[in-house]
Design an enzyme around this catalytic site. Structure first.
Site, PDB file in Angstrom:
ATOM      1  N   TYR A  45       0.849  -1.342   0.187  1.00 44.60           N
ATOM      2  CA  TYR A  45      -0.144  -0.045   0.133  1.00 44.60           C
ATOM      3  C   TYR A  45       0.877   1.350   0.068  1.00 44.60           C
ATOM      4  O   TYR A  45       0.576   2.155  -0.721  1.00 44.60           O
ATOM      5  CB  TYR A  45      -0.972  -0.028   1.232  1.00 44.60           C
ATOM      6  CG  TYR A  45      -1.920   0.972   1.238  1.00 44.60           C
ATOM      7  CD1 TYR A  45      -3.188   1.039   0.456  1.00 44.60           C
ATOM      8  CD2 TYR A  45      -1.803   2.316   2.193  1.00 44.60           C
ATOM      9  CE1 TYR A  45      -4.201   2.041   0.553  1.00 44.60           C
ATOM     10  CE2 TYR A  45      -2.661   3.347   2.112  1.00 44.60           C
ATOM     11  CZ  TYR A  45      -3.791   3.207   1.231  1.00 44.60           C
ATOM     12  OH  TYR A  45      -4.765   4.325   1.239  1.00 44.60           O
ATOM     13  N   LYS A  92       1.065   4.030  -2.938  1.00 45.73           N
ATOM     14  CA  LYS A  92       0.722   5.464  -2.753  1.00 45.73           C
ATOM     15  C   LYS A  92       1.888   6.605  -2.903  1.00 45.73           C
ATOM     16  O   LYS A  92       1.556   7.799  -3.380  1.00 45.73           O
ATOM     17  CB  LYS A  92       0.198   5.631  -1.315  1.00 45.73           C
ATOM     18  CG  LYS A  92      -1.261   5.140  -1.132  1.00 45.73           C
ATOM     19  CD  LYS A  92      -2.328   5.485  -2.011  1.00 45.73           C
ATOM     20  CE  LYS A  92      -3.532   4.880  -1.700  1.00 45.73           C
ATOM     21  NZ  LYS A  92      -4.365   5.507  -2.690  1.00 45.73           N
TER      22      LYS A  92
END
Length: 319
Positions: free
Chosen positions: A159, A163
């Site tokens: 994640y 990002k």
């Protein structure tokens, strides 16, 4: 001069069936926009469209953002129904099960990368293709980043990596879109109250190993922020906007490790004659390993013996 888009304006919102996407879609529809709601669950999209009471201004299109042809069909449907595209809220995202990198399955890694990065790329590419060719040309892309685009949470490597990559995507789109009157910005959200953040109220691991319950904020605040970004005039762009729960532990007190790091890093440089080492502070803070270091405290520690800092030009130490 950039021409203004006709009214009402048209938007595509990905991940519109729940959470942030749902809140943003409803806010835009309430403000009079024409909105295409995209997501993998048609029932959820239809429910949002019905809840909006917007009638034909809300169009639900089942879409998998990782499917290239499916994304192309989404944008083709939008142009067929509404004639143009003024906004893409590039929101669809996926998270990983928390765990150390050595236990992360490659397929789980690829799934997060496919949705959070590849899906955003596919949607952004189609948006640029449409926006550069329509008349008046141009439009706006808003990517959903994250606080994790700035600082990682423990055991969230997939994640966090995606990002951070979204930030690079945003910067490139903002640069390359200029010549086509396309603006691109990013909203970095911290602890919006959604299904994805429900576990935070019960307590999640922190960088120091503690388990801490974190405050969350209402989705309405995020929706209002995205609406504001989307409503800027065509000659203005909010490149990055951070919206977070006021008390979430992102801005923190400096740790002793940070202060040792600052002192050690300053030793890598020497001031020119008559210049002051303490004024390295501004540059050092940008590469500190702890986000949110309080400048006031660090400044006191670095300037105790030199109370009158001046501007310096840095030169690396040479052997």
């Amino acid at each position: 001069m950039i021409q203004s888009a006709p009214s009402p304006r048209t938007a595509i919102v990905t991940g519109a069936g729940s959470g942030i996407g749902r809140a943003v879609a409803l806010a835009l529809l309430q403000a009079g926009w024409l909105v295409v709601l995209a997501g993998r669950r048609p029932d959820a999209l239809q429910q949002v469209a019905a809840e909006s009471l917007a009638g034909e201004r809300a169009q639900a299109v089942s879409t998998d953002v990782t499917n290239e042809s499916g994304v192309a069909q989404l944008f083709a449907h939008t142009i067929d129904q509404f004639g143009r595209l003024d906004l893409l809220f590039n929101n669809a995202g996926s998270n990983q099960a928390r765990g150390p990198i050595e236990d992360l399955d490659y397929q789980a890694w690829r799934q997060v990368v496919d949705v959070n990065l590849n899906g955003m790329f596919l949607c952004a590419r189609e948006a640029v293709r449409v926006m550069k060719s329509q008349n008046p040309r141009g439009g706006r892309i808003i990517n959903n980043g994250s606080i994790s685009a700035h600082a990682p949470r423990p055991d969230t490597i997939a994640y966090t990596a995606t990002k951070h990559a979204v930030t690079g995507l945003t910067k490139s789109l903002a640069l390359d879109g200029r010549k086509h009157d396309i603006a691109c910005g990013q909203i970095d959200i911290g602890n919006a109250a959604s299904d994805m953040t429900a576990r935070m109220a019960a307590g999640i691991p922190q960088a120091n190993g503690h388990i801490v319950s974190e405050d969350r904020m209402g989705l309405e605040s995020v929706a209002s922020a995205v609406h504001w970004m989307a409503s800027l005039p065509a000659d203005a762009n909010a490149l990055f906007l951070t919206v977070m729960a006021t008390k979430m532990p992102f801005i923190v007190e400096a740790s002793p490790r940070s202060l040792y790091f600052l002192t050690g890093l300053s030793a890598l440089f020497k001031p020119a004659p008559g210049e002051n080492l303490a004024t390295l502070l501004a540059l050092i803070l940008m590469v500190s390993p702890d986000r949110g270091l309080r400048p006031s405290r660090a400044a006191r520690l670095l300037t105790e013996k030199e109370p009158k800092p001046t501007i310096v030009k840095l030169s690396p130490l040479t052997n």
